[in-house]
Write a protein that holds these residues in place. Structure first.
Motif, PDB file in Angstrom:
ATOM      1  N   ILE A 211       0.840  -1.207   0.000  1.00  0.00           N
ATOM      2  CA  ILE A 211       0.000   0.000   0.000  1.00  0.00           C
ATOM      3  C   ILE A 211       0.871   1.252   0.000  1.00  0.00           C
ATOM      4  CG2 ILE A 211      -1.669   1.324   1.352  1.00  0.00           C
ATOM      5  CD1 ILE A 211      -2.837  -1.388   2.261  1.00  0.00           C
ATOM      6  N   LYS A 212       1.935   1.261   0.793  1.00  0.00           N
ATOM      7  CA  LYS A 212       2.849   2.408   0.819  1.00  0.00           C
ATOM      8  C   LYS A 212       3.480   2.631  -0.552  1.00  0.00           C
ATOM      9  CE  LYS A 212       4.941   0.831   4.556  1.00  0.00           C
ATOM     10  NZ  LYS A 212       5.923   0.659   5.641  1.00  0.00           N
ATOM     11  N   LYS A 213       3.910   1.542  -1.198  1.00  0.00           N
ATOM     12  CA  LYS A 213       4.514   1.665  -2.531  1.00  0.00           C
ATOM     13  C   LYS A 213       3.506   2.209  -3.546  1.00  0.00           C
ATOM     14  CE  LYS A 213       7.932  -2.030  -1.917  1.00  0.00           C
ATOM     15  NZ  LYS A 213       8.334  -3.398  -2.312  1.00  0.00           N
ATOM     16  N   TYR A 214       2.253   1.780  -3.415  1.00  0.00           N
ATOM     17  CA  TYR A 214       1.228   2.257  -4.344  1.00  0.00           C
ATOM     18  C   TYR A 214       0.983   3.744  -4.158  1.00  0.00           C
ATOM     19  CZ  TYR A 214      -3.153   2.500  -6.940  1.00  0.00           C
ATOM     20  OH  TYR A 214      -4.123   2.838  -7.851  1.00  0.00           O
ATOM     21  N   ILE A 215       0.914   4.182  -2.915  1.00  0.00           N
ATOM     22  CA  ILE A 215       0.684   5.604  -2.629  1.00  0.00           C
ATOM     23  C   ILE A 215       1.822   6.454  -3.202  1.00  0.00           C
ATOM     24  CG2 ILE A 215       0.559   7.336  -0.790  1.00  0.00           C
ATOM     25  CD1 ILE A 215      -0.875   5.195   0.917  1.00  0.00           C
ATOM     26  N   VAL A 216       3.053   6.016  -2.984  1.00  0.00           N
ATOM     27  CA  VAL A 216       4.222   6.797  -3.416  1.00  0.00           C
ATOM     28  C   VAL A 216       4.433   6.709  -4.915  1.00  0.00           C
ATOM     29  CG1 VAL A 216       6.728   7.018  -3.228  1.00  0.00           C
ATOM     30  CG2 VAL A 216       5.355   6.605  -1.168  1.00  0.00           C
ATOM     31  N   LYS A 251      -8.959   5.571  -6.386  1.00  0.00           N
ATOM     32  CA  LYS A 251      -7.971   4.619  -6.908  1.00  0.00           C
ATOM     33  C   LYS A 251      -7.377   3.772  -5.785  1.00  0.00           C
ATOM     34  CE  LYS A 251      -6.457   7.318 -10.948  1.00  0.00           C
ATOM     35  NZ  LYS A 251      -5.319   8.036 -11.583  1.00  0.00           N
ATOM     36  N   LEU A 252      -7.030   4.442  -4.670  1.00  0.00           N
ATOM     37  CA  LEU A 252      -6.453   3.722  -3.537  1.00  0.00           C
ATOM     38  C   LEU A 252      -7.459   2.742  -2.944  1.00  0.00           C
ATOM     39  CD1 LEU A 252      -4.141   3.306  -1.516  1.00  0.00           C
ATOM     40  CD2 LEU A 252      -5.102   5.176  -0.159  1.00  0.00           C
ATOM     41  N   LYS A 253      -8.690   3.170  -2.801  1.00  0.00           N
ATOM     42  CA  LYS A 253      -9.717   2.298  -2.229  1.00  0.00           C
ATOM     43  C   LYS A 253      -9.924   1.047  -3.083  1.00  0.00           C
ATOM     44  CE  LYS A 253     -14.129   3.434  -2.277  1.00  0.00           C
ATOM     45  NZ  LYS A 253     -15.439   4.076  -1.953  1.00  0.00           N
ATOM     46  N   ASN A 254      -9.955   1.234  -4.409  1.00  0.00           N
ATOM     47  CA  ASN A 254     -10.123   0.089  -5.303  1.00  0.00           C
ATOM     48  C   ASN A 254      -8.916  -0.844  -5.245  1.00  0.00           C
ATOM     49  OD1 ASN A 254     -12.661   0.927  -6.201  1.00  0.00           O
ATOM     50  ND2 ASN A 254     -11.792   2.166  -7.855  1.00  0.00           N
ATOM     51  N   TYR A 255      -7.710  -0.262  -5.101  1.00  0.00           N
ATOM     52  CA  TYR A 255      -6.499  -1.075  -5.007  1.00  0.00           C
ATOM     53  C   TYR A 255      -6.515  -1.912  -3.727  1.00  0.00           C
ATOM     54  CZ  TYR A 255      -1.562  -2.255  -4.402  1.00  0.00           C
ATOM     55  OH  TYR A 255      -0.367  -2.935  -4.203  1.00  0.00           O
ATOM     56  N   ILE A 256      -6.865  -1.283  -2.607  1.00  0.00           N
ATOM     57  CA  ILE A 256      -6.896  -2.000  -1.321  1.00  0.00           C
ATOM     58  C   ILE A 256      -7.991  -3.065  -1.324  1.00  0.00           C
ATOM     59  CG2 ILE A 256      -7.291  -1.745   1.163  1.00  0.00           C
ATOM     60  CD1 ILE A 256      -6.070   1.048   0.975  1.00  0.00           C
ATOM     61  N   LYS A 257      -9.105  -2.773  -1.983  1.00  0.00           N
ATOM     62  CA  LYS A 257     -10.205  -3.741  -2.066  1.00  0.00           C
ATOM     63  C   LYS A 257      -9.743  -5.049  -2.689  1.00  0.00           C
ATOM     64  CE  LYS A 257     -14.817  -4.276  -4.102  1.00  0.00           C
ATOM     65  NZ  LYS A 257     -15.856  -3.604  -4.951  1.00  0.00           N
ATOM     66  N   VAL A 258      -8.893  -4.945  -3.717  1.00  0.00           N
ATOM     67  CA  VAL A 258      -8.368  -6.144  -4.380  1.00  0.00           C
ATOM     68  C   VAL A 258      -7.253  -6.778  -3.552  1.00  0.00           C
ATOM     69  CG1 VAL A 258      -7.176  -6.991  -6.448  1.00  0.00           C
ATOM     70  CG2 VAL A 258      -8.997  -5.284  -6.670  1.00  0.00           C
ATOM     71  N   LEU A 259      -6.408  -5.934  -2.967  1.00  0.00           N
ATOM     72  CA  LEU A 259      -5.228  -6.426  -2.245  1.00  0.00           C
ATOM     73  C   LEU A 259      -5.575  -7.029  -0.890  1.00  0.00           C
ATOM     74  CD1 LEU A 259      -2.048  -6.438  -2.266  1.00  0.00           C
ATOM     75  CD2 LEU A 259      -2.197  -4.282  -0.986  1.00  0.00           C
ATOM     76  N   ASP A 260      -6.423  -6.359  -0.138  1.00  0.00           N
ATOM     77  CA  ASP A 260      -6.736  -6.792   1.226  1.00  0.00           C
ATOM     78  C   ASP A 260      -8.132  -6.303   1.603  1.00  0.00           C
ATOM     79  OD1 ASP A 260      -6.835  -7.524   3.855  1.00  0.00           O
ATOM     80  OD2 ASP A 260      -5.253  -6.169   4.546  1.00  0.00           O
ATOM     81  N   ASP A 261      -9.126  -7.151   1.360  1.00  0.00           N
ATOM     82  CA  ASP A 261     -10.503  -6.731   1.625  1.00  0.00           C
ATOM     83  C   ASP A 261     -10.834  -6.699   3.112  1.00  0.00           C
ATOM     84  OD1 ASP A 261     -10.545  -9.432   2.141  1.00  0.00           O
ATOM     85  OD2 ASP A 261     -12.170  -9.904   0.733  1.00  0.00           O
ATOM     86  N   LYS A 262      -9.881  -7.081   3.970  1.00  0.00           N
ATOM     87  CA  LYS A 262     -10.082  -7.009   5.416  1.00  0.00           C
ATOM     88  C   LYS A 262      -9.344  -5.828   6.042  1.00  0.00           C
ATOM     89  CE  LYS A 262     -10.938 -11.953   6.024  1.00  0.00           C
ATOM     90  NZ  LYS A 262     -10.511 -13.196   6.730  1.00  0.00           N
TER      91      LYS A 262
END
Length: 282
Positions: A211-216, A251-262
């Protein structure tokens, strides 16, 4: 003086809104809702042979000079471009649709529509550190030295015009003008607020590194890391916090939804962000 193409485009969009609202809704009903457009409408009602667009151009020169001296050349340059764009657009509309008449007998609904359109355009322009010229330059100066919001500063600057409208155009038109100025100031503040709103996001996830890498790397934003202890399991957790605009947040919310839905996410609305990567502190 550096003005990028995006600024020019947005200033033209704002100018088009102001010109459209003024020419098709306010001017035909002789509603002088502040600004040089309001003064032009008052003069045009007395001397109908003088075009409103030409009157607006003629009243800008002194106020331009004041704006450049007091606020700076970038503001002055943008304001000159915006103001003459509005005047030129009003003149063009006058050539294409001459002798425009009110769309209906309902002056109030035309006032509201005209002010909504003009207020939207003015909010866009003010958000780019420019103004539509005329009394808006005075409003910008008031805002700079008193920190009173732009909308309220516009209201202060336009009160005298509404009084003149009452005296010259009659009490009925004057009351419409006063209502228009109040609505306009409110809409400008709302538009600027919405254009500068951000999301403050806090994330707890077992995939924090990704998630940090995606944000940066993907969102070109930074993040701040906190460490907290969960009360339920008494375990240490990494909390990632960042500030994003609405598009980036989706964009971040959709990325996290796929990566870690918990993942656990909290979101707060932020009305203003100052500093590196956001609005410059002035």
């Amino acid at each position: 003086m550096k003005i990028n193409l995006k600024d020019i485009f947005l200033i033209l969009v704002g100018s088009l809104f102001v010109a459209f609202g003024t020419y098709f809704f306010l001017a035909p009903n002789h509603i002088a809702a502040g600004g040089t457009s309001g003064i032009a409408i008052i003069i045009n009602s007395i001397f109908p042979n003088i075009p409103i667009g030409l009157l607006m151009m003629g009243m800008e020169v002194i106020l331009f000079t004041i704006g450049i001296i007091v606020i700076g050349p970038v503001f002055g340059g943008k304001t000159i471009f915006c103001s003459f764009s509005i005047s030129a657009l009003v003149l063009l509309m006058g050539k294409i649709y001459p002798n425009i008449k009110p769309f209906s007998n309902d002056t109030l609904i035309q006032l509201i529509l005209g002010i909504l359109i003009c207020g939207l355009g003015m909010g866009i322009v003010f958000n780019l550190n420019a103004s539509t010229g005329g009394t808006d330059i005075i409003a910008k100066i008031i805002n700079k030295y008193t920190q009173i919001s732009i909308g309220k500063s516009v209201l202060m600057a336009d009160i005298a015009i509404t009084i003149a409208a009452t005296l010259i155009l009659g009490v009925s038109k004057g009351m419409y003008a006063i209502l228009g100025v109040i609505l306009n100031s409110t809409i400008i503040d709302k538009v600027i607020l919405s254009l500068n709103s951000y999301k403050q996001v806090a994330i707890i996830s077992n995939n924090g590194e990704n998630i940090k890498k995606y944000i940066v790397n993907e969102l070109s934003r930074s993040a701040t890391i906190y460490y907290a202890k969960g009360a339920y399991k008494n375990s240490n957790k990494e909390v990632i916090t960042t500030i994003l605009d609405r598009k980036q947040f989706l964009k971040l919310k959709n990325y996290i939804k796929v990566l870690d839905d918990k993942a656990f996410i909290t979101v707060n609305d932020v009305n203003e962000v100052l500093g590196e990567g956001f609005t410059r502190i002035i």
